[in-house]
Design a protein around this motif. Structure first.
Motif, PDB file in Angstrom:
ATOM      1  N   LEU A  29       0.879  -1.379  -0.055  1.00 39.10           N
ATOM      2  CA  LEU A  29       0.093   0.375  -0.100  1.00 39.10           C
ATOM      3  C   LEU A  29       1.008   1.358  -0.139  1.00 39.10           C
ATOM      4  O   LEU A  29       0.994   1.981  -0.589  1.00 39.10           O
ATOM      5  CB  LEU A  29      -1.194  -0.200   1.641  1.00 39.10           C
ATOM      6  N   PRO A  30       2.060   1.119   1.073  1.00 45.51           N
ATOM      7  CA  PRO A  30       2.730   2.664   0.611  1.00 45.51           C
ATOM      8  C   PRO A  30       3.360   2.751  -0.922  1.00 45.51           C
ATOM      9  O   PRO A  30       3.419   3.809  -1.000  1.00 45.51           O
ATOM     10  CB  PRO A  30       3.970   2.871   2.093  1.00 45.51           C
ATOM     11  N   LEU A  31       3.677   1.979  -1.062  1.00 45.29           N
ATOM     12  CA  LEU A  31       4.737   1.766  -2.488  1.00 45.29           C
ATOM     13  C   LEU A  31       3.401   2.171  -3.783  1.00 45.29           C
ATOM     14  O   LEU A  31       3.626   2.764  -4.292  1.00 45.29           O
ATOM     15  CB  LEU A  31       5.352   1.524  -2.764  1.00 45.29           C
ATOM     16  N   GLY A  32       2.509   1.339  -3.211  1.00 41.51           N
ATOM     17  CA  GLY A  32       1.365   1.581  -4.225  1.00 41.51           C
ATOM     18  C   GLY A  32       0.960   3.143  -4.502  1.00 41.51           C
ATOM     19  O   GLY A  32       0.326   4.185  -4.917  1.00 41.51           O
ATOM     20  N   ILE A  33       0.449   4.035  -3.028  1.00 41.02           N
ATOM     21  CA  ILE A  33       0.350   5.792  -2.760  1.00 41.02           C
ATOM     22  C   ILE A  33       1.578   6.142  -3.639  1.00 41.02           C
ATOM     23  O   ILE A  33       1.627   6.966  -4.402  1.00 41.02           O
ATOM     24  CB  ILE A  33       0.200   5.261  -1.711  1.00 41.02           C
ATOM     25  N   VAL A  34       2.203   5.537  -3.703  1.00 41.93           N
ATOM     26  CA  VAL A  34       4.052   6.713  -4.217  1.00 41.93           C
ATOM     27  C   VAL A  34       3.590   6.747  -5.709  1.00 41.93           C
ATOM     28  O   VAL A  34       3.919   7.658  -6.253  1.00 41.93           O
ATOM     29  CB  VAL A  34       4.930   6.427  -3.650  1.00 41.93           C
ATOM     30  N   VAL A  35       3.552   5.464  -6.219  1.00 41.58           N
ATOM     31  CA  VAL A  35       3.741   5.304  -7.119  1.00 41.58           C
ATOM     32  C   VAL A  35       2.299   5.513  -7.714  1.00 41.58           C
ATOM     33  O   VAL A  35       2.593   6.829  -9.365  1.00 41.58           O
ATOM     34  CB  VAL A  35       3.659   3.821  -7.675  1.00 41.58           C
ATOM     35  N   ALA A  36       1.401   5.449  -7.638  1.00 40.79           N
ATOM     36  CA  ALA A  36       0.589   6.431  -8.015  1.00 40.79           C
ATOM     37  C   ALA A  36       0.722   7.538  -8.270  1.00 40.79           C
ATOM     38  O   ALA A  36       0.143   8.249  -9.369  1.00 40.79           O
ATOM     39  CB  ALA A  36      -0.774   5.832  -7.359  1.00 40.79           C
ATOM     40  N   TRP A  37       0.671   8.530  -6.782  1.00 39.38           N
ATOM     41  CA  TRP A  37       1.221  10.237  -6.634  1.00 39.38           C
ATOM     42  C   TRP A  37       2.019  10.335  -8.273  1.00 39.38           C
ATOM     43  O   TRP A  37       1.815  11.362  -8.679  1.00 39.38           O
ATOM     44  CB  TRP A  37       1.155  10.203  -5.599  1.00 39.38           C
ATOM     45  N   LEU A  38       2.891   9.823  -8.850  1.00 46.14           N
ATOM     46  CA  LEU A  38       3.832   9.900  -9.542  1.00 46.14           C
ATOM     47  C   LEU A  38       3.720  10.224 -10.889  1.00 46.14           C
ATOM     48  O   LEU A  38       3.997  10.812 -12.105  1.00 46.14           O
ATOM     49  CB  LEU A  38       5.046   8.629  -9.293  1.00 46.14           C
ATOM     50  N   LEU A  39       2.473   8.751 -10.685  1.00 40.61           N
ATOM     51  CA  LEU A  39       1.684   8.676 -12.168  1.00 40.61           C
ATOM     52  C   LEU A  39       1.147   9.435 -12.805  1.00 40.61           C
ATOM     53  O   LEU A  39       0.636   9.921 -14.108  1.00 40.61           O
ATOM     54  CB  LEU A  39       1.603   7.265 -12.144  1.00 40.61           C
ATOM     55  N   SER A  40       0.214  10.336 -12.108  1.00 45.09           N
ATOM     56  CA  SER A  40      -0.959  10.868 -11.513  1.00 45.09           C
ATOM     57  C   SER A  40      -0.189  12.825 -11.756  1.00 45.09           C
ATOM     58  O   SER A  40      -1.296  13.808 -12.592  1.00 45.09           O
ATOM     59  CB  SER A  40      -1.903  10.509 -10.729  1.00 45.09           C
ATOM     60  N   ARG A  41       1.279  12.730 -11.021  1.00 45.97           N
ATOM     61  CA  ARG A  41       0.762  14.229 -10.720  1.00 45.97           C
ATOM     62  C   ARG A  41       2.229  14.787 -11.528  1.00 45.97           C
ATOM     63  O   ARG A  41       2.559  15.639 -11.077  1.00 45.97           O
ATOM     64  CB  ARG A  41       1.121  14.577  -9.044  1.00 45.97           C
ATOM     65  N   ARG A  42       3.123  13.825 -11.893  1.00 44.90           N
ATOM     66  CA  ARG A  42       4.428  14.194 -12.347  1.00 44.90           C
ATOM     67  C   ARG A  42       4.401  13.655 -13.310  1.00 44.90           C
ATOM     68  O   ARG A  42       4.172  12.744 -14.084  1.00 44.90           O
ATOM     69  CB  ARG A  42       5.298  13.424 -11.306  1.00 44.90           C
ATOM     70  N   ASP A  43       5.425  14.013 -14.236  1.00 45.26           N
ATOM     71  CA  ASP A  43       6.044  14.282 -15.419  1.00 45.26           C
ATOM     72  C   ASP A  43       7.251  14.007 -15.486  1.00 45.26           C
ATOM     73  O   ASP A  43       8.352  14.933 -15.145  1.00 45.26           O
ATOM     74  CB  ASP A  43       5.144  15.438 -17.372  1.00 45.26           C
ATOM     75  N   PHE A  44       8.090  12.892 -15.546  1.00 40.70           N
ATOM     76  CA  PHE A  44       8.738  12.801 -16.228  1.00 40.70           C
ATOM     77  C   PHE A  44       9.992  11.636 -17.366  1.00 40.70           C
ATOM     78  O   PHE A  44       9.079  11.415 -17.706  1.00 40.70           O
ATOM     79  CB  PHE A  44       8.978  12.499 -15.133  1.00 40.70           C
ATOM     80  N   TRP A  45      11.145  11.409 -16.943  1.00 42.98           N
ATOM     81  CA  TRP A  45      11.804  10.488 -18.369  1.00 42.98           C
ATOM     82  C   TRP A  45      11.757   9.544 -17.725  1.00 42.98           C
ATOM     83  O   TRP A  45      11.639   8.722 -16.733  1.00 42.98           O
ATOM     84  CB  TRP A  45      13.450  11.174 -18.651  1.00 42.98           C
ATOM     85  N   GLY A  46      11.050   8.792 -18.357  1.00 46.76           N
ATOM     86  CA  GLY A  46      10.471   7.373 -18.311  1.00 46.76           C
ATOM     87  C   GLY A  46       8.920   6.999 -17.543  1.00 46.76           C
ATOM     88  O   GLY A  46       8.745   5.885 -16.852  1.00 46.76           O
ATOM     89  N   LYS A  47       8.476   7.619 -17.384  1.00 46.71           N
ATOM     90  CA  LYS A  47       6.793   7.232 -16.892  1.00 46.71           C
ATOM     91  C   LYS A  47       6.266   6.450 -17.511  1.00 46.71           C
ATOM     92  O   LYS A  47       5.730   5.398 -16.530  1.00 46.71           O
ATOM     93  CB  LYS A  47       6.301   8.908 -16.957  1.00 46.71           C
ATOM     94  N   THR A  48       6.143   6.720 -18.926  1.00 43.49           N
ATOM     95  CA  THR A  48       5.520   5.318 -19.223  1.00 43.49           C
ATOM     96  C   THR A  48       6.067   3.874 -19.339  1.00 43.49           C
ATOM     97  O   THR A  48       5.387   2.883 -19.560  1.00 43.49           O
ATOM     98  CB  THR A  48       5.296   5.909 -21.025  1.00 43.49           C
ATOM     99  N   LEU A  49       7.525   4.096 -19.397  1.00 45.35           N
ATOM    100  CA  LEU A  49       7.847   2.441 -19.117  1.00 45.35           C
ATOM    101  C   LEU A  49       7.253   2.248 -17.173  1.00 45.35           C
ATOM    102  O   LEU A  49       7.892   1.031 -17.226  1.00 45.35           O
ATOM    103  CB  LEU A  49       9.215   2.745 -18.820  1.00 45.35           C
ATOM    104  N   LEU A  50       7.580   3.864 -16.598  1.00 47.53           N
ATOM    105  CA  LEU A  50       7.136   2.799 -14.828  1.00 47.53           C
ATOM    106  C   LEU A  50       5.521   1.973 -15.369  1.00 47.53           C
ATOM    107  O   LEU A  50       5.638   1.619 -14.850  1.00 47.53           O
ATOM    108  CB  LEU A  50       7.163   4.171 -14.604  1.00 47.53           C
ATOM    109  N   ASN A  51       4.661   3.067 -16.194  1.00 48.71           N
ATOM    110  CA  ASN A  51       3.311   2.607 -16.212  1.00 48.71           C
ATOM    111  C   ASN A  51       3.159   1.143 -16.332  1.00 48.71           C
ATOM    112  O   ASN A  51       2.887   0.556 -15.757  1.00 48.71           O
ATOM    113  CB  ASN A  51       2.645   3.706 -16.870  1.00 48.71           C
ATOM    114  N   GLY A  52       4.056   1.100 -17.462  1.00 42.72           N
ATOM    115  CA  GLY A  52       3.908  -0.405 -18.425  1.00 42.72           C
ATOM    116  C   GLY A  52       4.323  -1.235 -17.386  1.00 42.72           C
ATOM    117  O   GLY A  52       4.293  -2.294 -17.187  1.00 42.72           O
ATOM    118  N   LEU A  53       5.181  -0.547 -16.430  1.00 42.62           N
ATOM    119  CA  LEU A  53       6.337  -2.449 -15.339  1.00 42.62           C
ATOM    120  C   LEU A  53       5.019  -2.165 -14.185  1.00 42.62           C
ATOM    121  O   LEU A  53       4.806  -3.408 -14.098  1.00 42.62           O
ATOM    122  CB  LEU A  53       7.833  -1.690 -14.463  1.00 42.62           C
ATOM    123  N   VAL A  54       4.313  -1.568 -13.957  1.00 43.88           N
ATOM    124  CA  VAL A  54       3.789  -1.433 -12.625  1.00 43.88           C
ATOM    125  C   VAL A  54       2.352  -2.810 -13.533  1.00 43.88           C
ATOM    126  O   VAL A  54       2.133  -3.347 -12.582  1.00 43.88           O
ATOM    127  CB  VAL A  54       2.941  -0.118 -12.683  1.00 43.88           C
TER     128      VAL A  54
END
Length: 233
Positions: A29-54
């Motif tokens: 759960l804690p990691l899930g909240i962090v990852v969800a926040w990153l995918l929702s609120r931040r634009d960064f290099w590798g975001k699409t890759l992170l979303n795919g890995l998740v």
């Protein structure tokens, strides 16, 4: 034996499934909240890759996920060997490995539910809190987090239900050891492979259906109640 009377081994499998699912969700759960926040609120290099890995565990065959966990977190794997030598933590062929496999398989559902809730939050509320001098962590804890509680609750319950029913990744990673790694799903599989095991398999199947339906209904009810409570504030 009556259909609804469980043996000691069946009780053990059911309780182990509940334990594995609870631990899997609690630690992810804690990691899930962090990852969800990153995918929702931040634009960064590798975001699409992170979303795919998740979300990769949702489309990969569960056996492949289990094998990747085995070669990574097994006793001879790079991560597993390090954790065993430094922390004394062993995953392969232990219930902790079953919890890890369940967490990996349920993680995409958890992240997706929380991310959808974050996407729906009116960011002007967060901006208003920031203009009043609240630092970002306080804004998240006092404004954002309460608003996404319905999504978190739904994600937790869905991930719990997914963890309860996980089979492919679990049996590949930690095998099917009665009393140690034999969950409901693997116990059902075992009973279908032995003569006269149909009744026991049916008992555990009914229990699995009941637990899954209860989780889905609880998710819907809890999400609605939290949404209604937040709307009344």
């Amino acid at each position: 034996m009556p259909l609804l009377t469980l043996t000691a081994e069946e009780w053990t499998a059911m309780l182990l499934s509940l334990k594995v699912a609870a631990v899997a969700v609690a630690f992810s759960l804690p990691l899930g909240i962090v990852v969800a926040w990153l995918l929702s609120r931040r634009d960064f290099w590798g975001k699409t890759l992170l979303n795919g890995l998740v979300h990769l565990p949702l489309i990969l065959p569960p056996v492949v996920t289990g094998y990747l966990l085995l070669i990574s977190f097994g006793r001879r794997g790079p991560v597993g060997a390090f954790l065993e030598q430094t922390l004394g933590l062993t995953f392969s062929f232990r219930w902790t490995g079953a919890a890890l496999a369940a967490a990996v398989m349920g993680f995409p559902l958890l992240v997706r539910s929380i991310r959808l809730s974050l996407d729906a939050v009116d960011q002007r509320l967060e901006a208003a809190a920031s203009t009043l001098g609240a630092p970002p962590p306080i804004v998240f804890l006092t404004v954002t987090l309460p608003l996404v509680l319905p999504g978190i609750a739904a994600g937790v319950i869905l991930a719990f239900a997914k963890s309860m029913g996980e089979f492919g990744a679990t049996i590949t990673f930690v095998s099917n050891i009665p009393g140690e790694t034999q969950t409901l799903a693997s116990a059902i599989y075992t009973y279908t492979q032995v003569p006269g095991g149909d009744l026991a398999a049916m008992r555990l199947t009914l229990i699995s259906i009941a637990l899954s339906l209860a989780a889905l209904i609880a998710s819907e009810i809890l999400s609605r109640r939290l949404a209604a409570r937040l709307g009344a504030l």
